[in-house]
Write a protein that holds these residues in place. Sequence first.
Motif, mmCIF file in Angstrom:
data_model
loop_
_atom_site.group_PDB
_atom_site.id
_atom_site.type_symbol
_atom_site.label_atom_id
_atom_site.label_comp_id
_atom_site.label_asym_id
_atom_site.label_seq_id
_atom_site.Cartn_x
_atom_site.Cartn_y
_atom_site.Cartn_z
ATOM 1 N N LEU A 37 10.143 -0.787 19.594
ATOM 2 C CA LEU A 37 9.219 -0.960 20.716
ATOM 3 C C LEU A 37 9.416 -2.284 21.436
ATOM 4 O O LEU A 37 8.918 -2.463 22.554
ATOM 5 C CB LEU A 37 7.776 -0.836 20.218
ATOM 6 N N LYS A 38 10.148 -3.209 20.827
ATOM 7 C CA LYS A 38 10.458 -4.475 21.485
ATOM 8 C C LYS A 38 11.787 -4.428 22.231
ATOM 9 O O LYS A 38 12.169 -5.417 22.864
ATOM 10 C CB LYS A 38 10.475 -5.601 20.450
ATOM 11 N N MET A 39 12.474 -3.291 22.164
ATOM 12 C CA MET A 39 13.746 -3.127 22.865
ATOM 13 C C MET A 39 13.487 -2.437 24.196
ATOM 14 O O MET A 39 12.974 -1.319 24.240
ATOM 15 C CB MET A 39 14.720 -2.307 22.005
ATOM 16 N N ILE A 43 12.982 4.205 24.372
ATOM 17 C CA ILE A 43 11.716 4.907 24.514
ATOM 18 C C ILE A 43 11.479 5.702 23.235
ATOM 19 O O ILE A 43 12.405 6.322 22.700
ATOM 20 C CB ILE A 43 11.717 5.845 25.735
ATOM 21 N N VAL A 44 10.254 5.663 22.723
ATOM 22 C CA VAL A 44 9.884 6.418 21.523
ATOM 23 C C VAL A 44 8.843 7.463 21.930
ATOM 24 O O VAL A 44 7.648 7.183 21.950
ATOM 25 C CB VAL A 44 9.326 5.491 20.424
ATOM 26 N N PRO A 45 9.286 8.689 22.255
ATOM 27 C CA PRO A 45 8.348 9.711 22.725
ATOM 28 C C PRO A 45 7.600 10.435 21.604
ATOM 29 O O PRO A 45 6.612 11.116 21.867
ATOM 30 C CB PRO A 45 9.252 10.710 23.467
ATOM 31 N N GLY A 58 1.100 4.721 13.419
ATOM 32 C CA GLY A 58 2.318 4.730 14.224
ATOM 33 C C GLY A 58 2.040 4.978 15.688
ATOM 34 O O GLY A 58 2.578 4.288 16.571
ATOM 35 N N MET A 59 1.189 5.961 15.985
ATOM 36 C CA MET A 59 0.858 6.272 17.370
ATOM 37 C C MET A 59 0.135 5.102 18.043
ATOM 38 O O MET A 59 0.398 4.781 19.202
ATOM 39 C CB MET A 59 0.005 7.531 17.416
ATOM 40 N N GLU A 60 -0.744 4.452 17.285
ATOM 41 C CA GLU A 60 -1.479 3.318 17.839
ATOM 42 C C GLU A 60 -0.552 2.142 18.141
ATOM 43 O O GLU A 60 -0.764 1.420 19.126
ATOM 44 C CB GLU A 60 -2.572 2.891 16.864
ATOM 45 N N ARG A 67 3.393 0.859 25.644
ATOM 46 C CA ARG A 67 4.266 1.989 25.950
ATOM 47 C C ARG A 67 3.447 3.247 26.203
ATOM 48 O O ARG A 67 2.269 3.343 25.836
ATOM 49 C CB ARG A 67 5.229 2.246 24.790
ATOM 50 N N GLU A 68 4.110 4.218 26.820
ATOM 51 C CA GLU A 68 3.483 5.516 27.025
ATOM 52 C C GLU A 68 3.201 6.170 25.684
ATOM 53 O O GLU A 68 3.972 6.046 24.739
ATOM 54 C CB GLU A 68 4.413 6.408 27.867
#
Length: 427
Positions: A37-39, A43-45, A58-60, A67-68
């Motif tokens: 998430l720092k890159m 994107i992590v959908p 994880g979702m939080e 991020r979205e």
Amino acid sequence: MLSNEAMGRRETFGEDAIRLGVIGLGSRGRALLGRLLKMEDIIVPAVCDLYEDRLHLGMESVIAAGREKAEGYKDYQELLARDDLDGVIISSSIVSHAQLAIAAMKAGKHAGIEVGGAASLEECWELVRTSESSGKSCMILSNCNFGRNEMALLNMVKKELFGEMIHCQCGYEHDLRRQVVMGEENKHNRFALYSYRNGDNYPTHGLGPVAKYLNINRGNRFLTLSSMSSKSRGLRDWATQHLGKEHPLAHREFAQGDIVTTMIKCANGETILLTLDTTLPRPYSRAGRVQGTKGLWMEDNQSIHIEGRSDNHTWESFEKYREEYDHPLWKEYVQEGIRGGHDGTDYLCMRAFIESIARNIAPPIDVYDTASWMAVTVLTEQSIALGGHPVSFPDFTNGRWIDRNPGPKSKYSLNEIDESLFENFTM
């Protein structure tokens, strides 16, 4: 801050961003998710975990990073059914890594799997077959391969500072008694391993770097191993001391021996001494030793002796040698700013996997490496059960190891060091 390979390729999110799912959101999985998430080019959908509390954490964390929202799944097959993922990071329980990687590749995703041993040789073969048939890569995320010392040693080996390689020692020596004994309570996956299996269940931390020093699967290979295990006392003693004599775990018979010692013979004649030591009191070490015809390096006292440079029969500090032979990737990394956990190795390891996806090239630790390193667990179990009898390594390359080239050019390559890829740094 974008790495050099990301600069010029994308400045903001867009169609070129690499899209990764994360399966397994325990402490290690959430740590890796945090790195991603720092890159800015990732994107992590989607994220996945069997446990509701971990899934929500994880979702939080995705939302907290600005991020979205990521979709959350309890069933990994639903995550793999998505058509918008380039790859997945698999950080679930050790015994599930291969199974999930196979499913991911069959679903058209590249697989980056956390370290650990295999449950069977068949699943190692299935990893290889699936990667070959699908065209998707499987990289074991061995962050230790990207350690500053390990990469400096790789540079020294390639420059033949140690002469011809003769012998290496390595291992995983880490007091894990609390983690293992409290495993069921804390949902830690090692508890079942130590309860029912007896072998080197965590070989890759030490063996991964050594395999690259010795050109395993590219001009050399593991031939045989012989393994022995001591009796098991450490876990039961810890349970007695901390949980009380009447606690059920104070009387449990753990299958895993306290010390597992393994000797490996290589096709080119080198030997490797591999040690697992995780259930007795001790400081952390990977028990490193690199030795050739001109000298040797030792991890535990960070010392080195090179014939013709060191005084006769005396040790020198490794520090000045590391400065002289610092890998150019680390010189660049220090200048850009070290990021991530485990002294920055997590970041480099993840970037190596990401670069392989972005460039559609084989990763620096490929499926043949992954299968060979993971197979050690199964083979040590077999040898221990046979009283230390030697057992043969499968050749997962089917003979191609004899003349395989170093693979694609990359800053992250662990098979060769190409100076031309580092414009601002010379060797």
